[in-house]
Design a protein around this motif. Structure first.
Motif, mmCIF file in Angstrom:
data_model
loop_
_atom_site.group_PDB
_atom_site.id
_atom_site.type_symbol
_atom_site.label_atom_id
_atom_site.label_comp_id
_atom_site.label_asym_id
_atom_site.label_seq_id
_atom_site.Cartn_x
_atom_site.Cartn_y
_atom_site.Cartn_z
ATOM 1 N N ASP A 237 0.867 -1.170 0.000
ATOM 2 C CA ASP A 237 0.000 0.000 0.000
ATOM 3 C C ASP A 237 0.908 1.225 0.000
ATOM 4 O O ASP A 237 1.965 1.205 0.630
ATOM 5 C CB ASP A 237 -0.873 0.053 1.265
ATOM 6 N N ASN A 239 1.285 5.420 0.692
ATOM 7 C CA ASN A 239 0.720 6.662 1.230
ATOM 8 C C ASN A 239 1.432 7.812 0.545
ATOM 9 O O ASN A 239 2.657 7.819 0.485
ATOM 10 C CB ASN A 239 0.966 6.755 2.735
ATOM 11 N N GLU A 255 -4.242 7.047 0.754
ATOM 12 C CA GLU A 255 -3.654 5.713 0.813
ATOM 13 C C GLU A 255 -4.077 4.962 -0.442
ATOM 14 O O GLU A 255 -5.260 4.947 -0.788
ATOM 15 C CB GLU A 255 -4.176 4.996 2.060
ATOM 16 N N LYS A 257 -4.410 1.501 -2.748
ATOM 17 C CA LYS A 257 -4.499 0.036 -2.652
ATOM 18 C C LYS A 257 -4.512 -0.574 -4.050
ATOM 19 O O LYS A 257 -4.667 0.141 -5.039
ATOM 20 C CB LYS A 257 -5.795 -0.352 -1.938
ATOM 21 N N THR A 290 -8.909 6.446 1.239
ATOM 22 C CA THR A 290 -8.257 5.290 0.654
ATOM 23 C C THR A 290 -8.713 5.188 -0.789
ATOM 24 O O THR A 290 -9.907 5.272 -1.064
ATOM 25 C CB THR A 290 -8.646 4.013 1.426
#
Lengths: 511, 101, 499
Positions: A237, A239, A255, A257, A290
């Motif tokens: 992942d 950031n 974030e 994914k 996210t």
């Protein structure tokens, strides 16, 4: 949207990675004796512990602790002698207990770093004005070609357990959003997982990509995982936040994914950096959220907005005793850490005089490195650089070669008995067979002729008809020999050894 | 320090315990009474005291060998599953109204 | 040797089976008959397991017929608190949440009893998930105190105590998180032991407070409890419980050793506490004298932080309970309310309907106390107070072999008589500090109350892993009483004849 280079000229990207690695090479899960499996039918590698049945209790896998300590040593971490497992609570059906057993403020490994070598085009992503490492202290020195080495700090590597696999039904592209129902397979639930968290020291998508690549090499060398990104053994992942050039504080981060390839990792970060710049330049602010990378559409989309930070009700797991690692335990783990890719690269360069590029390639993969070193034992030291060349440029395309086969081809090439093109041909012919390359070369008449008398006759014939060039030679143009060698090669139908032709020509011309 | 009805509702939401309005009132007063009973531990000067998380004080490094053991068959694993499908455990939509956390 | 089964000790049953005085099957039938004749009134059982019992008894009889040496508890009827997993039974924790939950595996403590030849006759009622001290919070039914059916048997192992007190079984297992073995043992007039944390495996016992829970035996004699502890610890540490320790030894060997020269501590201030029944105070003073009469030195000790143990206990127990009960979401097992489109709603409704009031209260309290705003103030502070209480005990045990104190401030009370949760919490004052520090403790019936006529238990607490010495002192206390082997009078000899 603006190009990355333009954005990074104005904004500084602050990137941190969280990398989960499943310890696939272990026999059993983290806290129970179930096998680690990948392809078994759903819910067939489960037991009361990993299904979270009432009354079941965890018992840690000692070898998993050894693996994480090795990972810590290999990434220059401090091994924390005293640490505990904690429970992290949130209701989610892929966790059988509705808490994850993980580590608390103290992880097994902390305060490490990896040095990244950034070169080629990738080095250009980092603007020159940012030539200071993520700790804000160490200056980054660039070589003439722009390449540089930057240390990336590792905050911690902690031990935890993996979650079950979910299949989402009824939504688009099997994603959770919009799904009508989800199906759970607990085979993976409780598999040993180590999570590495970097400091936000990365500044470009290329650095992030390289970090992941290098970590993968290190973990592959340790043998603690199959390190497959594709199969999800390593999951990353990212950031990322932006700040104005020269600013000190941190911007709001998002974030990312679904970064399940090195390319996705790079491209998703590049996209997200440009997207955030656009938001900020329009006077808006980035939302803490996210986002999911969609490789087919090459964009990130919102998965979940984080308004308040989650309260996971962490507390020390009362079922698990603390760990108090002894010197002896840590030293035993240290002894099991094999030579890592960087050290191996340096050794190849020092011992055999390999070129850096080839040394890096051979040292990266433990299987290739071991094949290379095993084969190097079969040839004279002087042949090893040729062997490296063969390994890097020719062997990669082959399926099933033996060490003696590769050694023989390297020797033939080093002796100028065959050309590079012929070496490729021979390797393809012996690939997957137990044929001897020397025999093939002889059988097919590939061996370059080295009979001085036969070659001498060709040389005499060529010199006789190329009076002009002979004159030029005697007039001081030594380069003309190359042309004459070409004529000899043609006359021999390509079977003559060009080095020998060269020698014979010079001999005759100097007579 | 006392908990409001909203505080208690948020805890119930997190702990996945659905409460009716009347239950929420009763729970709020229970929680505040229970917390008041905990006052004695607030009166301690515990700076510098190490916490005891595990009653067997010096126990450490308990671990097992990485050796496989027999687990449950699929049938045993699914015996108590209220809703299963093709060997999987089935749950309704995970995201959706009230479920996006 | 014949007569009602409830007149036999554990060792007498095992010896009788081994000698062929009666078969294990006859013993099993006698126990099942006693249950059939008595449990309609007592209601100690959640389920009886006739098939399992007769199969196990049949194996014992077959082994004897084949000339094999029988294990130490061969043929002894045993029943288990319904938070202990046993394949072939439901493990309900007396909760609607687990009303139809079928055990997929067997708890280590249960297995060890079976390995010792004991015959499983059923699963016993309890407070839901062991939250309580009356057994009234069972989702299914209350259990009645065999000495007075209008009264509670105590809890949470109320079914275990009542089944033993009514003579339905020779021995039962319970679990003790804050007094849940010792308190019902005291209220029902039987012996109940909470061994040191780590002596008995917790694997397969549905967790309440993981750092507090301990499994232990209840019986009508100290000897019966010691025999069960032998079985529970045989085989050493359980590799499925990371906290379990190797405590295998013969706990029967030193039961009747002289206690002359031993030292027992008393805490006079505790006997002056408000809420302590006068007859309990009297019984405790008698117990002191009976020990002194056998040459035990009785000295005063102090546990200055004991008063805070209730608060510390409620923090730790609630936090661990919240965490341990999070898994009950109706997905993999347990009550699931169908018809919800989203998982969050399904889970919230299933938990709301599956759990009773006390289970919800404890989890809510725990979820709050672990939140980032309360963690340092309550959870961390409680674990530090735990360190202080542990130090108190260490100081006391440097002077004495055991501490003598009441088990419960009063004898059994009537169903519904105490309904305020806070008042019930306070009644645990004498037992819970023992769980906080993980020491061993045992409740021994010492007399019938001079006013109530109900049994009164005295508690002995000993240092960690001094369980054998604690049993010797408990035996001394028992020897000087007339309570040894007593079955509640209304039930003694009713059914359960060994022909």
């Amino acid at each position: 949207m603006k190009a990355l280079a333009e954005v990074l000229g104005k904004w500084e990207a602050v990137i941190g990675l969280e990398i989960h690695t499943e310890l696939t090479t272990l026999e059993t899960k983290m806290f129970c004796g179930c096998r680690i499996s990948r392809d078994d039918p759903p819910n067939t590698n489960v037991c009361p512990v990993c299904l979270g049945m009432p009354g079941a209790l965890p018992v840690p896998n000692r070898k998993a602790i050894e693996s994480i300590v090795m990972a810590g040593i290999a990434t220059n971490c401090e091994i924390m002698r005293r640490s505990m497992f904690y429970r992290k609570h949130y209701f989610y059906p892929d966790m059988a207990k509705n808490f994850q057993t993980t580590q608390g403020p103290v992880a097994f490994a902390m305060h490490g770093h990896l040095d990244l070598e950034v070169d080629g085009q990738g080095a250009g992503e980092r603007p020159v004005w940012e030539d200071v490492a993520g700790d804000g202290q160490k200056p980054i020195v660039r070589a003439d070609d722009g390449s540089y080495v930057v240390p990336i700090r590792i905050q911690r590597i902690h031990m935890e357990e993996d979650a079950a696999k979910m299949v989402h039904v009824g939504g688009s592209e099997g994603r959770i959003g919009g799904a009508r129902e989800s199906l759970l397979d607990y085979n993976r639930c409780g598999a040993p997982l180590i999570e590495l968290v970097t400091e936000p020291d990365l500044r470009t998508p290329e650095e992030a990509r390289l970090f992941m690549e290098q970590l993968r090499k290190v973990f592959c060398t340790l043998g603690i995982s199959d390190c497959s990104l594709e199969r999800g053994s390593m999951r990353c992942d990212g950031n990322v936040s932006l700040r104005r050039r020269g600013a000190a504080g941190l911007g709001t981060k998002t974030e990312l994914k679904n970064l399940n390839s090195l390319r996705s990792l790079h491209d998703a970060l590049a996209y997200e950096i440009c997207r955030q710049a656009e938001v900020l330049e329009a006077g808006d602010s980035v939302r803490q959220e996210t986002r999911h990378w969609e490789p087919s559409r090459r964009r990130t989309v919102v998965m979940r907005v984080k308004e308040v930070s989650d309260d996971y009700r962490f507390f020390p797991d009362p079922d698990l005793a603390p760990f108090d690692l002894s010197d002896e335990f840590v030293e035993r783990c240290r002894a099991r850490v094999p030579e890592l890719p960087d050290a191996k690269r340096d050794r190849y360069m020092a011992v055999w005089g390999l070129r850096r590029r080839e040394a890096v390639r051979l040292a990266a993969d433990p299987d290739i490195a071991s094949f290379f070193e095993g084969t190097a034992k079969l040839v004279e030291a002087a042949v090893v650089p040729t062997l490296a060349n063969v390994m890097v440029n020719l062997v990669a395309g082959c399926k099933d070669l033996t060490r003696p086969q590769v050694a023989a081809v390297a020797r033939l090439l080093a002796d100028d008995a065959i050309t590079f093109a012929q070496a490729r041909e021979v390797l393809e012919m012996v690939d997957g067979t137990d044929a001897d390359p020397e025999a093939i070369v002889d059988e097919r008449g590939l061996r370059q002729a080295t009979d001085v008398r036969a070659l001498g006759a060709i040389v005499d014939e060529v010199l006789a008809r190329c009076e002009d060039q002979v004159r030029q030679y005697h007039g001081g143009n030594r380069k003309v020999v190359g042309f004459l060698v070409g004529q000899c090669m043609r006359a021999s139908g390509g079977s003559g050894n060009p080095k020998l032709f060269n020698q014979l020509l010079v001999q005759r011309l100097e007579e | 320090m006392s908990l409001s009805r909203q505080d208690v509702a948020a805890i119930a939401d997190y702990a996945r315990i659905g409460l009716t309005d009347a239950e929420l009132d009763a729970m709020t007063s229970y929680m505040n009474d229970a917390i008041a009973l905990l006052d004695p531990i607030l009166e301690y000067d515990i700076a510098g005291v190490e916490p005891t998380y595990h009653p067997i004080g010096d126990l450490a490094n308990v671990a097992r060998d990485d050796a496989a053991a027999v687990g449950l068959s699929l049938q045993e694993a699914l015996t108590n599953v209220p809703d299963s499908q093709g060997g999987y455990v089935r749950v309704p939509a995970i995201l959706g109204e009230g479920g996006a956390s | 040797m014949t007569g009602a089964l409830d007149g036999f000790s554990v060792r007498q049953i095992a010896r009788g089976v081994a000698a062929g005085d009666f078969s294990a099957t006859e013993v099993a039938r006698a126990s099942l008959d006693a249950i059939a004749r008595r449990d309609g009134e007592v209601q100690a059982f959640q389920q009886t397991t006739e098939e399992l019992a007769l199969a196990a008894a049949g194996e014992v009889d077959a082994a004897r017929a084949a000339g094999k040496t029988l294990p130490p508890l061969a043929g002894v009827p045993v029943a288990f608190k319904d938070n202990m997993n046993l394949v072939g039974t439901r493990t309900t924790c007396a909760s609607r949440m687990l009303a139809s939950y079928e055990s997929a595996y067997t708890a280590t403590c249960v297995q060890r009893m079976l390995d010792a030849g004991a015959v499983p006759v059923g699963k016993l009622n309890m407070d839901e998930f062991a939250f309580g001290s009356t057994t009234d919070s069972s989702a299914f039914h209350s259990t009645n105190n065999p000495w007075d059916l209008t009264r509670v048997p105590g809890g949470s192992s109320g079914g275990s105590a009542a089944a033993v007190a009514s003579g339905e079984v020779a021995v039962a297992l319970g679990s003790d998180t804050g007094g849940s073995i010792r308190q019902p043992a005291a209220l029902c007039g039987v012996v109940g032991m909470k061994p040191t944390y780590g002596v008995v495996s917790r694997y397969g016992v549905v967790a309440f407070g993981s750092s507090l829970d301990q499994v232990g035996p209840l019986g009508r004699r100290v000897e019966d409890v010691a025999a069960a502890l032998n079985a529970l610890t045989a085989g050493g540490r359980d590799r499925h419980d990371a906290m379990s320790q190797d405590c295998a030894q013969d706990y029967l060997a030193h039961l009747d050793d002289s206690v002359e020269g031993r030292t027992v501590g008393v805490i006079p201030a505790l006997l002056e506490a408000a809420g302590l029944a006068a007859e309990v105070r009297t019984a405790m003073r008698d117990a002191e004298e009976r020990l002194a009469g056998q040459g035990v030195r009785v000295v005063e000790v102090d546990l200055p932080n004991m008063a805070s143990s209730i608060a510390a206990y409620y923090v730790i127990a609630s936090c661990e309970a919240f965490s341990n009960l999070a898994r009950f979401d109706g997905v993999r097992y347990g009550y699931q309310e169908p018809g919800h489109a989203t998982l969050a709603r399904q889970t919230s409704r299933s938990r709301a309907l599956g759990f009773g009031a006390e289970a919800k209260r404890r989890q809510m309290l725990g979820a709050y106390l672990l939140s980032s705003e309360a963690y340092d103030r309550y959870y961390l502070a409680a674990q530090k107070v735990r360190t202080l209480i542990t130090a108190d005990y260490r100081r006391a045990f440097a002077q004495v072999d055991a501490i003598l104190l009441p088990t419960s401030p009063t004898p059994a009370w009537r169903h519904g008589e105490i309904s305020d949760p806070a008042a019930l919490y306070l009644a645990d004052i004498y037992t819970i500090s023992n769980n906080i520090v993980g020491n061993c403790g045992i409740s021994v019936p010492v007399c019938l109350g001079s006013q109530s006529g109900l049994p009164i238990g005295a508690q002995l607490q000993g240092p960690a892993f001094a369980d054998a010495r604690l049993l010797t002192l408990a035996r001394a206390l028992e020897r000087a009483s007339d309570m040894e082997g007593r079955v509640a009078p209304a039930f003694a000899g009713r059914g359960g004849e060994l022909a």
